[in-house]
Motif scaffolding. Structure first.
Motif, PDB file in Angstrom:
ATOM      1  N   LEU A 128     -13.073  -6.504  22.077  1.00 38.43           N
ATOM      2  CA  LEU A 128     -14.428  -6.569  21.521  1.00 38.43           C
ATOM      3  C   LEU A 128     -14.856  -5.270  20.860  1.00 38.43           C
ATOM      4  O   LEU A 128     -15.545  -5.295  19.844  1.00 38.43           O
ATOM      5  CB  LEU A 128     -15.437  -6.918  22.623  1.00 38.43           C
ATOM      6  N   GLY A 129     -14.464  -4.140  21.440  1.00 41.90           N
ATOM      7  CA  GLY A 129     -15.039  -2.895  20.961  1.00 41.90           C
ATOM      8  C   GLY A 129     -14.130  -1.951  20.230  1.00 41.90           C
ATOM      9  O   GLY A 129     -14.590  -1.174  19.398  1.00 41.90           O
ATOM     10  N   PHE A 130     -12.859  -1.996  20.510  1.00 43.64           N
ATOM     11  CA  PHE A 130     -12.016  -0.915  20.020  1.00 43.64           C
ATOM     12  C   PHE A 130     -10.775  -1.352  19.261  1.00 43.64           C
ATOM     13  O   PHE A 130     -10.105  -0.525  18.663  1.00 43.64           O
ATOM     14  CB  PHE A 130     -11.586  -0.040  21.208  1.00 43.64           C
ATOM     15  N   ALA A 131     -10.439  -2.612  19.313  1.00 43.02           N
ATOM     16  CA  ALA A 131      -9.193  -3.071  18.706  1.00 43.02           C
ATOM     17  C   ALA A 131      -9.262  -3.032  17.189  1.00 43.02           C
ATOM     18  O   ALA A 131     -10.244  -3.418  16.586  1.00 43.02           O
ATOM     19  CB  ALA A 131      -8.867  -4.487  19.168  1.00 43.02           C
ATOM     20  N   LYS A 132      -8.202  -2.538  16.591  1.00 47.48           N
ATOM     21  CA  LYS A 132      -8.019  -2.565  15.145  1.00 47.48           C
ATOM     22  C   LYS A 132      -6.743  -3.334  14.860  1.00 47.48           C
ATOM     23  O   LYS A 132      -5.938  -3.582  15.740  1.00 47.48           O
ATOM     24  CB  LYS A 132      -7.908  -1.140  14.597  1.00 47.48           C
ATOM     25  N   LYS A 133      -6.568  -3.700  13.622  1.00 46.73           N
ATOM     26  CA  LYS A 133      -5.328  -4.369  13.236  1.00 46.73           C
ATOM     27  C   LYS A 133      -4.188  -3.365  13.326  1.00 46.73           C
ATOM     28  O   LYS A 133      -4.172  -2.350  12.634  1.00 46.73           O
ATOM     29  CB  LYS A 133      -5.439  -4.900  11.805  1.00 46.73           C
ATOM     30  N   LEU A 134      -3.253  -3.653  14.221  1.00 49.54           N
ATOM     31  CA  LEU A 134      -2.096  -2.783  14.418  1.00 49.54           C
ATOM     32  C   LEU A 134      -0.827  -3.600  14.273  1.00 49.54           C
ATOM     33  O   LEU A 134      -0.828  -4.813  14.494  1.00 49.54           O
ATOM     34  CB  LEU A 134      -2.120  -2.173  15.827  1.00 49.54           C
ATOM     35  N   PRO A 135       0.271  -2.923  13.911  1.00 52.82           N
ATOM     36  CA  PRO A 135       1.563  -3.615  13.938  1.00 52.82           C
ATOM     37  C   PRO A 135       1.884  -4.048  15.374  1.00 52.82           C
ATOM     38  O   PRO A 135       1.372  -3.487  16.339  1.00 52.82           O
ATOM     39  CB  PRO A 135       2.548  -2.555  13.460  1.00 52.82           C
TER      40      PRO A 135
ATOM     41  N   VAL B 226     -20.621  -5.609  32.459  1.00 54.54           N
ATOM     42  CA  VAL B 226     -21.733  -5.074  31.673  1.00 54.54           C
ATOM     43  C   VAL B 226     -21.234  -4.587  30.317  1.00 54.54           C
ATOM     44  O   VAL B 226     -21.879  -4.829  29.279  1.00 54.54           O
ATOM     45  CB  VAL B 226     -22.452  -3.945  32.444  1.00 54.54           C
ATOM     46  N   ILE B 227     -20.092  -3.925  30.295  1.00 53.69           N
ATOM     47  CA  ILE B 227     -19.512  -3.449  29.039  1.00 53.69           C
ATOM     48  C   ILE B 227     -19.230  -4.621  28.104  1.00 53.69           C
ATOM     49  O   ILE B 227     -19.516  -4.561  26.904  1.00 53.69           O
ATOM     50  CB  ILE B 227     -18.231  -2.634  29.318  1.00 53.69           C
ATOM     51  N   ILE B 228     -18.679  -5.706  28.638  1.00 54.89           N
ATOM     52  CA  ILE B 228     -18.363  -6.874  27.815  1.00 54.89           C
ATOM     53  C   ILE B 228     -19.625  -7.499  27.257  1.00 54.89           C
ATOM     54  O   ILE B 228     -19.667  -7.890  26.087  1.00 54.89           O
ATOM     55  CB  ILE B 228     -17.535  -7.888  28.626  1.00 54.89           C
ATOM     56  N   VAL B 229     -20.680  -7.581  28.060  1.00 57.67           N
ATOM     57  CA  VAL B 229     -21.946  -8.150  27.573  1.00 57.67           C
ATOM     58  C   VAL B 229     -22.520  -7.292  26.450  1.00 57.67           C
ATOM     59  O   VAL B 229     -22.928  -7.802  25.405  1.00 57.67           O
ATOM     60  CB  VAL B 229     -22.948  -8.308  28.734  1.00 57.67           C
ATOM     61  N   VAL B 230     -22.543  -5.980  26.644  1.00 61.22           N
ATOM     62  CA  VAL B 230     -23.092  -5.083  25.623  1.00 61.22           C
ATOM     63  C   VAL B 230     -22.265  -5.138  24.341  1.00 61.22           C
ATOM     64  O   VAL B 230     -22.815  -5.242  23.229  1.00 61.22           O
ATOM     65  CB  VAL B 230     -23.174  -3.636  26.162  1.00 61.22           C
ATOM     66  N   LEU B 231     -20.945  -5.091  24.459  1.00 63.44           N
ATOM     67  CA  LEU B 231     -20.092  -5.158  23.269  1.00 63.44           C
ATOM     68  C   LEU B 231     -20.183  -6.528  22.590  1.00 63.44           C
ATOM     69  O   LEU B 231     -20.112  -6.618  21.366  1.00 63.44           O
ATOM     70  CB  LEU B 231     -18.639  -4.838  23.628  1.00 63.44           C
ATOM     71  N   GLY B 232     -20.343  -7.585  23.383  1.00 67.59           N
ATOM     72  CA  GLY B 232     -20.515  -8.918  22.803  1.00 67.59           C
ATOM     73  C   GLY B 232     -21.797  -9.024  22.003  1.00 67.59           C
ATOM     74  O   GLY B 232     -21.817  -9.589  20.904  1.00 67.59           O
TER      75      GLY B 232
ATOM     76  N   ARG C 261     -21.266  -7.046  18.778  1.00 71.77           N
ATOM     77  CA  ARG C 261     -20.443  -7.776  17.801  1.00 71.77           C
ATOM     78  C   ARG C 261     -21.206  -8.934  17.179  1.00 71.77           C
ATOM     79  O   ARG C 261     -21.069  -9.216  15.984  1.00 71.77           O
ATOM     80  CB  ARG C 261     -19.169  -8.294  18.465  1.00 71.77           C
ATOM     81  N   LEU C 262     -22.015  -9.623  17.968  1.00 69.28           N
ATOM     82  CA  LEU C 262     -22.812 -10.726  17.458  1.00 69.28           C
ATOM     83  C   LEU C 262     -23.836 -10.238  16.443  1.00 69.28           C
ATOM     84  O   LEU C 262     -23.991 -10.838  15.378  1.00 69.28           O
ATOM     85  CB  LEU C 262     -23.501 -11.453  18.617  1.00 69.28           C
ATOM     86  N   ARG C 263     -24.511  -9.158  16.751  1.00 73.05           N
ATOM     87  CA  ARG C 263     -25.490  -8.609  15.803  1.00 73.05           C
ATOM     88  C   ARG C 263     -24.813  -8.087  14.539  1.00 73.05           C
ATOM     89  O   ARG C 263     -25.324  -8.253  13.435  1.00 73.05           O
ATOM     90  CB  ARG C 263     -26.297  -7.496  16.471  1.00 73.05           C
ATOM     91  N   LEU C 264     -23.652  -7.452  14.695  1.00 69.19           N
ATOM     92  CA  LEU C 264     -22.903  -6.968  13.532  1.00 69.19           C
ATOM     93  C   LEU C 264     -22.468  -8.131  12.652  1.00 69.19           C
ATOM     94  O   LEU C 264     -22.562  -8.057  11.425  1.00 69.19           O
ATOM     95  CB  LEU C 264     -21.692  -6.153  14.003  1.00 69.19           C
ATOM     96  N   HIS C 265     -22.019  -9.216  13.272  1.00 68.68           N
ATOM     97  CA  HIS C 265     -21.609 -10.393  12.516  1.00 68.68           C
ATOM     98  C   HIS C 265     -22.795 -10.999  11.766  1.00 68.68           C
ATOM     99  O   HIS C 265     -22.662 -11.389  10.601  1.00 68.68           O
ATOM    100  CB  HIS C 265     -20.991 -11.417  13.472  1.00 68.68           C
TER     101      HIS C 265
END
Length: 95
Positions: free
Chosen positions: A35-42, A77-83, A86-90
């Motif tokens: 949710l918070g840190f993953a980028k497209k990686l090989p 709590v971290i998952i709720v905040v990051l979710g 992400r929802l607001r960013l979307h």
């Protein structure tokens, strides 16, 4: 005191509590990472990241079981905040 720790102790006993917490912490940490840190990686780098995450969660599980720190609750709590983030960013990108 950790509510999840008490619930798991009451439900499953102390037999495999470390491995139960390890799986819970691993799943929640992977979701938080995604949710918070993953980028497209090989694929090779992605495997390395998740292997290191598995090692870090092992250490985190020691804190969760031996010292009874509320790591599962903090990850929730971290998952709720990051979710929410992400929802607001979307929604902002959609506008």
């Amino acid at each position: 005191m950790s509510f999840v720790h008490e619930f798991i102790l009451d439900s499953f006993g102390v037999g495999n509590i470390f491995w139960i917490f390890y799986v819970i912490n691993l799943v929640l940490s992977a979701v938080a990472y995604k949710l918070g840190f993953a980028k497209k990686l090989p694929i090779a780098k992605n495997i390395i990241v998740y292997l290191l995450l598995m090692f870090g969660v092992f250490i985190l599980t020691i804190f969760s079981t031996v010292m009874r720190m509320p790591t599962v609750e903090c990850l929730l709590v971290i998952i709720v905040v990051l979710g929410i983030y992400r929802l607001r960013l979307h929604n902002e990108r959609k506008e």
